[in-house]
Structure formats: C-alpha cells, structure tokens
Design a protein around this motif. Structure first.
Motif, PDB file in Angstrom:
ATOM      1  N   GLU A  95     127.956  -0.967 137.113  1.00  0.00           N
ATOM      2  CA  GLU A  95     127.827  -2.048 136.255  1.00  0.00           C
ATOM      3  C   GLU A  95     126.650  -2.336 136.153  1.00  0.00           C
ATOM      4  OE1 GLU A  95     130.405  -5.475 137.020  1.00  0.00           O
ATOM      5  OE2 GLU A  95     132.031  -3.903 137.263  1.00  0.00           O
ATOM      6  N   GLU A  99     123.329  -5.418 134.987  1.00  0.00           N
ATOM      7  CA  GLU A  99     122.879  -6.875 135.130  1.00  0.00           C
ATOM      8  C   GLU A  99     122.417  -7.092 133.531  1.00  0.00           C
ATOM      9  OE1 GLU A  99     119.385  -9.700 136.180  1.00  0.00           O
ATOM     10  OE2 GLU A  99     120.051  -8.277 137.607  1.00  0.00           O
ATOM     11  N   ASP A 100     123.304  -7.720 132.544  1.00  0.00           N
ATOM     12  CA  ASP A 100     122.693  -7.895 131.174  1.00  0.00           C
ATOM     13  C   ASP A 100     121.598  -8.698 131.069  1.00  0.00           C
ATOM     14  OD1 ASP A 100     122.843  -7.695 128.454  1.00  0.00           O
ATOM     15  OD2 ASP A 100     124.098  -9.403 128.255  1.00  0.00           O
ATOM     16  N   ARG A 119     128.608  -7.947 122.190  1.00  0.00           N
ATOM     17  CA  ARG A 119     129.431  -7.118 123.263  1.00  0.00           C
ATOM     18  C   ARG A 119     128.431  -6.186 124.085  1.00  0.00           C
ATOM     19  NH1 ARG A 119     134.782  -5.861 120.541  1.00  0.00           N
ATOM     20  NH2 ARG A 119     133.486  -5.460 119.069  1.00  0.00           N
ATOM     21  N   GLN A 162     125.332  -4.922 125.900  1.00  0.00           N
ATOM     22  CA  GLN A 162     124.566  -5.489 127.344  1.00  0.00           C
ATOM     23  C   GLN A 162     123.376  -4.186 127.509  1.00  0.00           C
ATOM     24  OE1 GLN A 162     127.625  -6.090 130.255  1.00  0.00           O
ATOM     25  NE2 GLN A 162     127.997  -8.088 129.643  1.00  0.00           N
ATOM     26  N   GLY A 190     125.265  -1.051 128.349  1.00  0.00           N
ATOM     27  CA  GLY A 190     126.673  -1.346 128.668  1.00  0.00           C
ATOM     28  C   GLY A 190     127.504  -1.815 127.652  1.00  0.00           C
ATOM     29  N   TRP A 191     128.847  -1.958 127.705  1.00  0.00           N
ATOM     30  CA  TRP A 191     129.745  -2.589 126.775  1.00  0.00           C
ATOM     31  C   TRP A 191     130.661  -3.491 127.393  1.00  0.00           C
ATOM     32  CZ3 TRP A 191     130.017  -3.300 121.954  1.00  0.00           C
ATOM     33  CH2 TRP A 191     131.294  -3.357 121.235  1.00  0.00           C
ATOM     34  N   GLU A 192     130.706  -4.667 126.841  1.00  0.00           N
ATOM     35  CA  GLU A 192     131.593  -5.612 127.288  1.00  0.00           C
ATOM     36  C   GLU A 192     131.524  -6.251 128.421  1.00  0.00           C
ATOM     37  OE1 GLU A 192     135.347  -6.406 124.587  1.00  0.00           O
ATOM     38  OE2 GLU A 192     135.618  -4.188 124.974  1.00  0.00           O
ATOM     39  N   HIS A 193     132.021  -5.622 129.401  1.00  0.00           N
ATOM     40  CA  HIS A 193     131.989  -6.197 130.870  1.00  0.00           C
ATOM     41  C   HIS A 193     131.132  -5.421 131.795  1.00  0.00           C
ATOM     42  CE1 HIS A 193     135.476  -8.424 129.580  1.00  0.00           C
ATOM     43  NE2 HIS A 193     136.319  -7.087 129.356  1.00  0.00           N
ATOM     44  N   GLY A 194     129.829  -5.007 131.297  1.00  0.00           N
ATOM     45  CA  GLY A 194     128.837  -4.420 132.122  1.00  0.00           C
ATOM     46  C   GLY A 194     128.819  -3.146 132.526  1.00  0.00           C
ATOM     47  N   LEU A 195     129.998  -2.542 132.202  1.00  0.00           N
ATOM     48  CA  LEU A 195     129.968  -1.167 132.618  1.00  0.00           C
ATOM     49  C   LEU A 195     129.190  -0.383 131.812  1.00  0.00           C
ATOM     50  CD1 LEU A 195     131.719   0.848 134.325  1.00  0.00           C
ATOM     51  CD2 LEU A 195     133.306   1.251 132.423  1.00  0.00           C
TER      52      LEU A 195
END
Length: 113
Positions: A4, A6-7, A45, A47, A63-68
């Motif tokens: 993951e 950190e955006d 979305r 990141q 990343g995409w959406e939830h930081g993955l």
C-alpha cells in the motif's frame, strides 16, 4: 508482494539533492509530478507517492482507490523524457512519451475511460 502507498499531493513534492553526475532531480521530479497531477485530475481514485529509493533514483508509485500499488513510473532518458511504467503483476516495461499516454495507459489498467 502487494504494497500500500501513502497518497501524496504531488504539488508538495520537493526535489531530492544528489550528486551532479545524476540527472537533474528537479527535471525528473517535475516530469513525474506532471503525470501524477494528470492522473489525479483524470480520476480522483488514483493515488500517487514519490519514492526516492536511493541517491540518483526516484520513481512514482501509482495506486488505485484504497492505496494498493498497481504500478510504478520511472523517468528514462533518450532524446527527451520518456516514462517507463512497470505494473505490479507484470515484469514488462511499457514506455510512453507523453503524460496523456501515461494517463490513458493507467486508465485502461483499472478499466475506466
């Protein structure tokens, strides 16, 4: 290994300081920043995180959406700046010459227009 990120706000990125034998870090960072800003403008979305992993080397994690993390972007030089994109599940490198091509590529990866 999935990671993951950190955006970050790419407008807040500060160029690292390293030996003058390396590429100008400000130019490299500005190229990455341009793509990061365009990705976030295309779809909120996306990141991004700047990763300065050793002297002379930096990349942008995407990343995409939830930081993955779905990929990383490097600046490669030839006659001009070219982005080298590596997806987390693919060892092949994709080269794009323009920010718009990078945005289009990542949009296809996450299946959005």
């Amino acid at each position: 290994m999935k990671r993951e990120l950190e955006d970050q706000d790419p407008k807040s990125w500060i160029p690292p300081v390293w030996h003058s034998d390396w590429l100008d870090p400000a130019d490299e960072l500005n190229a990455l920043r341009g793509l990061a800003v365009a990705l976030k403008a295309h779809d909120s979305r996306f990141q991004v995180e700047l990763d300065v992993f050793e002297q002379g080397y930096m990349c942008m994690l995407v990343g995409w959406e939830h930081g993955l993390v779905i990929g990383e972007v490097h600046v490669v030089t030839s006659d001009d700046y070219i982005f080298g994109i590596f997806l987390t599940d693919d060892a092949d490198e994709k080269h794009v010459n323009r920010v718009s091509e990078g945005v289009e590529y990542f949009a296809k990866v996450v299946d959005i227009d």
